[in-house]
Scaffold this active site. Structure first.
Site, mmCIF file in Angstrom:
data_model
loop_
_atom_site.group_PDB
_atom_site.id
_atom_site.type_symbol
_atom_site.label_atom_id
_atom_site.label_comp_id
_atom_site.label_asym_id
_atom_site.label_seq_id
_atom_site.Cartn_x
_atom_site.Cartn_y
_atom_site.Cartn_z
ATOM 1 N N ASN A 1 0.866 -1.173 0.000
ATOM 2 C CA ASN A 1 0.000 0.000 0.000
ATOM 3 C C ASN A 1 0.905 1.226 0.000
ATOM 4 O O ASN A 1 1.478 1.584 1.027
ATOM 5 C CB ASN A 1 -0.908 0.000 1.238
ATOM 6 C CG ASN A 1 -1.728 1.275 1.342
ATOM 7 O OD1 ASN A 1 -1.937 1.980 0.365
ATOM 8 N ND2 ASN A 1 -2.217 1.566 2.539
ATOM 9 N N LYS B 1 0.201 4.315 -0.378
ATOM 10 C CA LYS B 1 -0.380 5.535 0.190
ATOM 11 C C LYS B 1 -0.119 6.723 -0.756
ATOM 12 O O LYS B 1 -0.162 6.552 -1.972
ATOM 13 C CB LYS B 1 0.142 5.763 1.605
ATOM 14 C CG LYS B 1 -0.049 4.515 2.485
ATOM 15 C CD LYS B 1 0.260 4.752 3.936
ATOM 16 C CE LYS B 1 0.049 3.450 4.713
ATOM 17 N NZ LYS B 1 0.225 3.641 6.164
ATOM 18 N N HIS C 1 -9.407 1.472 4.642
ATOM 19 C CA HIS C 1 -8.145 1.659 5.362
ATOM 20 C C HIS C 1 -8.343 2.648 6.501
ATOM 21 O O HIS C 1 -9.128 3.592 6.406
ATOM 22 C CB HIS C 1 -7.057 2.160 4.412
ATOM 23 C CG HIS C 1 -5.678 2.114 4.995
ATOM 24 N ND1 HIS C 1 -5.207 3.112 5.822
ATOM 25 C CD2 HIS C 1 -4.690 1.192 4.899
ATOM 26 C CE1 HIS C 1 -3.978 2.802 6.203
ATOM 27 N NE2 HIS C 1 -3.635 1.646 5.666
ATOM 28 N N GLU D 1 -6.682 5.059 7.562
ATOM 29 C CA GLU D 1 -6.434 6.469 7.240
ATOM 30 C C GLU D 1 -7.626 7.080 6.514
ATOM 31 O O GLU D 1 -7.896 8.283 6.675
ATOM 32 C CB GLU D 1 -5.154 6.587 6.403
ATOM 33 C CG GLU D 1 -3.915 6.307 7.238
ATOM 34 C CD GLU D 1 -2.703 5.869 6.451
ATOM 35 O OE1 GLU D 1 -1.674 5.572 7.084
ATOM 36 O OE2 GLU D 1 -2.783 5.810 5.200
ATOM 37 N N GLU E 1 -5.636 -4.587 10.402
ATOM 38 C CA GLU E 1 -4.641 -3.543 10.623
ATOM 39 C C GLU E 1 -4.988 -2.774 11.897
ATOM 40 O O GLU E 1 -5.810 -1.875 11.876
ATOM 41 C CB GLU E 1 -4.557 -2.607 9.414
ATOM 42 C CG GLU E 1 -5.896 -2.195 8.806
ATOM 43 C CD GLU E 1 -5.827 -0.814 8.185
ATOM 44 O OE1 GLU E 1 -4.775 -0.445 7.672
ATOM 45 O OE2 GLU E 1 -6.846 -0.108 8.256
ATOM 46 N N GLY F 1 1.887 3.008 10.617
ATOM 47 C CA GLY F 1 2.828 4.105 10.463
ATOM 48 C C GLY F 1 3.469 4.582 11.749
ATOM 49 O O GLY F 1 4.094 5.639 11.780
ATOM 50 N N SER G 1 2.759 -2.110 10.165
ATOM 51 C CA SER G 1 4.216 -2.093 10.327
ATOM 52 C C SER G 1 4.843 -3.481 10.199
ATOM 53 O O SER G 1 5.819 -3.797 10.881
ATOM 54 C CB SER G 1 4.606 -1.444 11.663
ATOM 55 O OG SER G 1 4.171 -0.086 11.700
#
Length: 255
Positions: A13, A15, A98, A100, A170, A176, A216
């Site tokens: 991914n 991003k 996701h 985010e 996740e 991150g 991560s």
């Protein structure tokens, strides 16, 4: 991993990283390193990189995915991209839900479900993201949170369509941040998700679904995470932007 009953999948991914020229360079580095992979390999890239990525990976074993799609086929949704547009380009995968997107762009369990439905209707394979906040883990409601997200996201999805769903667990607190769930923590929640699928559909259906860990995962911890029965791959963030690190994760999933 249990490759006897389901695919192992490593998906990058990217991003909001890499211009088209940079994407071409990175994929040119990645493709020879993963050509012998014994797992599916996917690069999910920004919209502006999609065509470049398709061209750069043509004839290779690396598949290309998008990072989101809208739930409508067309209309007055400035700045959005439909699943049909992605499919018409030759895109095979799309990430939906996701953390985010949920954190910064108002994504909810309901809109995740609408996007999942649109992607399936367009013939895409969905990488569906679910995961708890740090506060939810500290409150001891990880199972409830992840179960609810999974159930709502899959509302209206048939058992047959489940074959076009990949789930990525996740934990939001590990996205991150450099923090990573332990292998046992990842296994526990991936097993919870599989049990939810068994309740919603059937045990055989649940066993066939690939459940990735995202949060991560990197070249140093991938092997331990992937050694767990219910961790079938990874949705890779930062490490997917470095060819050698991404290839090392693919190698760990190819044993």
């Amino acid at each position: 991993m249990n490759k006897a009953v389901r695919k192992a999948i490593i998906a990058g991914n990217w991003k909001m990283n890499k211009t088209p020229n940079e994407a071409k360079e990175l994929l040119t580095q990645i493709t020879p390193l993963v050509k012998d992979a014994d797992c599916d390999v996917i690069a999910c890239v920004p919209y502006v990189d999609l065509q470049t990525a398709l061209d750069a990976t043509q004839g290779t074993n690396v598949k290309i995915g998008a990072e989101n799609c809208h739930w409508e086929k067309s209309g007055a949704f400035t700045g959005e991209i439909s699943a049909e547009m992605l499919k018409a380009m030759g895109i095979e995968y799309v990430i939906i839900g996701h953390s985010e997107r949920r954190q910064y762009f108002g994504e909810t369990d309901v809109t995740v479900n609408k996007r999942v439905r649109a992607a399936l209707d367009a013939g895409l394979t969905v990488i569906l993201c679910v995961g708890e906040l740090l506060s939810e883990r500290e409150q001891g409601i990880t199972a409830e949170t992840v179960s609810l997200q999974t159930k709502v996201a899959l509302q209206g999805v048939s058992a047959e369509e489940l074959s076009k769903i990949v789930i990525a667990y996740e934990p939001v607190w590990a996205i991150g941040t450099g923090l990573t769930a332990t292998a046992d923590q990842a296994e526990e929640v991936c097993a919870i998700i599989r049990n939810v699928l068994a309740d919603l559909y059937c045990e055989k259906c649940a066993q066939a679904v690939t459940i990735q860990y995202g949060g991560s995962m990197n070249d140093a911890n991938a092997a331990e995470l992937l050694s767990k029965e219910n961790v079938d791959g990874g949705l890779i963030g930062g490490a997917s932007l470095v060819a050698e690190k991404f290839a090392a994760i693919v190698k760990a999933a190819s044993v």
